[in-house]
Design an enzyme around this catalytic site. Structure first.
Site, PDB file in Angstrom:
ATOM      1  N   ASP A 166       0.871  -1.174   0.000  1.00  0.00           N
ATOM      2  CA  ASP A 166       0.000   0.000   0.000  1.00  0.00           C
ATOM      3  C   ASP A 166       0.914   1.232   0.000  1.00  0.00           C
ATOM      4  O   ASP A 166       2.114   1.133   0.268  1.00  0.00           O
ATOM      5  CB  ASP A 166      -0.904  -0.024   1.232  1.00  0.00           C
ATOM      6  CG  ASP A 166      -2.012   1.020   1.157  1.00  0.00           C
ATOM      7  OD1 ASP A 166      -2.200   1.639   0.085  1.00  0.00           O
ATOM      8  OD2 ASP A 166      -2.692   1.225   2.178  1.00  0.00           O
ATOM      9  N   ASP A 185      -0.040   5.176   1.031  1.00  0.00           N
ATOM     10  CA  ASP A 185      -0.197   6.087   2.172  1.00  0.00           C
ATOM     11  C   ASP A 185      -0.296   5.304   3.472  1.00  0.00           C
ATOM     12  O   ASP A 185      -1.085   4.372   3.593  1.00  0.00           O
ATOM     13  CB  ASP A 185      -1.458   6.945   1.993  1.00  0.00           C
ATOM     14  CG  ASP A 185      -1.350   7.886   0.810  1.00  0.00           C
ATOM     15  OD1 ASP A 185      -0.484   8.769   0.839  1.00  0.00           O
ATOM     16  OD2 ASP A 185      -2.133   7.729  -0.157  1.00  0.00           O
TER      17      ASP A 185
END
Length: 230
Positions: A78, A80
């Site tokens: 991922d 952020d």
């Protein structure tokens, strides 16, 4: 998560969906989304805020690589809250937006807790509204964020050594995020990751978003053989 039935092929960035925002460099050969092994990590400059730990633990090269199964050929992350500490810029954009519409900005710590959940979760910290109303607010918020998104954003402690260790093992790594493509592509370019990430799947790349497993499967498109992912 590992797919033990996948093996031996190169990851390829898949074509990006049509954007409604400002375009950035496309993910293609020699631009975004392509691995260039052995590049030295680059660090953003002028960061005033102290580093925080992300969702990934801070690991030394030996520890993190010993934990990978021997047949894994690629690692997906991922963006952020995992690779990047982007909370300060996401919060600054929310402050500006709240000021524009005459609303009180929530505390920073409240927003920081939800940055990995996307724009609606961030806006919901300031506006107790349903998804439809938040989506109306989204374009202006993202427009503000696009102008400031790399001012304080930087990799979490331990991420650059982790990526370097993955590359040193001749493995590939990529990004699966719900962030819109025009923001993701520009942000990873500013982090000097656009020539290192082998695949980038954004929030508008596919009809579905993570955690739908199609996000991970999409990294195999245009490959002659699937590969092992973690």
């Amino acid at each position: 998560m590992c797919s033990s039935d996948l093996r031996h092929a190169s990851l390829r960035a898949i074509p990006q969906a049509v954007r409604t925002g400002s375009p950035a460099a496309p993910c293609g050969v020699g631009t975004g989304g392509r691995l260039r092994p052995r590049l030295q990590p680059a660090y953003p400059q002028g960061l005033a805020e102290p580093h925080h730990c992300g969702e990934l633990p801070v690991m030394c090269k030996e520890a993190c690589m010993k934990s990978l199964p021997a047949d894994v050929q690629a690692v997906l992350f991922d963006l952020d809250g995992t690779l990047l500490d982007s909370a300060a810029d996401l919060y600054a954009a929310l402050q500006i937006y709240c000021d524009e519409v005459g609303a009180a900005a929530p505390p920073y710590d409240v927003v920081r807790e939800v940055v990995s959940r996307g724009g609606r979760a961030i806006l919901r910290c300031a506006f107790a509204e349903d998804d439809e109303a938040l989506l109306v607010r989204m374009p202006r918020y993202l427009d503000i964020y696009a102008g400031i998104m790399a001012q304080h954003t930087r990799p979490f402690d331990g991420i650059e050594p982790l990526l370097a260790a993955i590359e040193a093992r001749d493995l590939r790594w990529g990004i699966v995020t719900n962030k819109p493509g025009f923001l993701t592509e520009e942000l990873i370019k500013r982090m000097d990751w656009d020539l290192r990430a082998s695949a980038v799947v954004c929030g508008d790349t596919l009809p579905v978003k993570k955690p739908d497993p199609a996000d991970r499967k999409s990294t195999r498109l245009n490959s002659s053989h699937p590969i092992d992912l973690v």
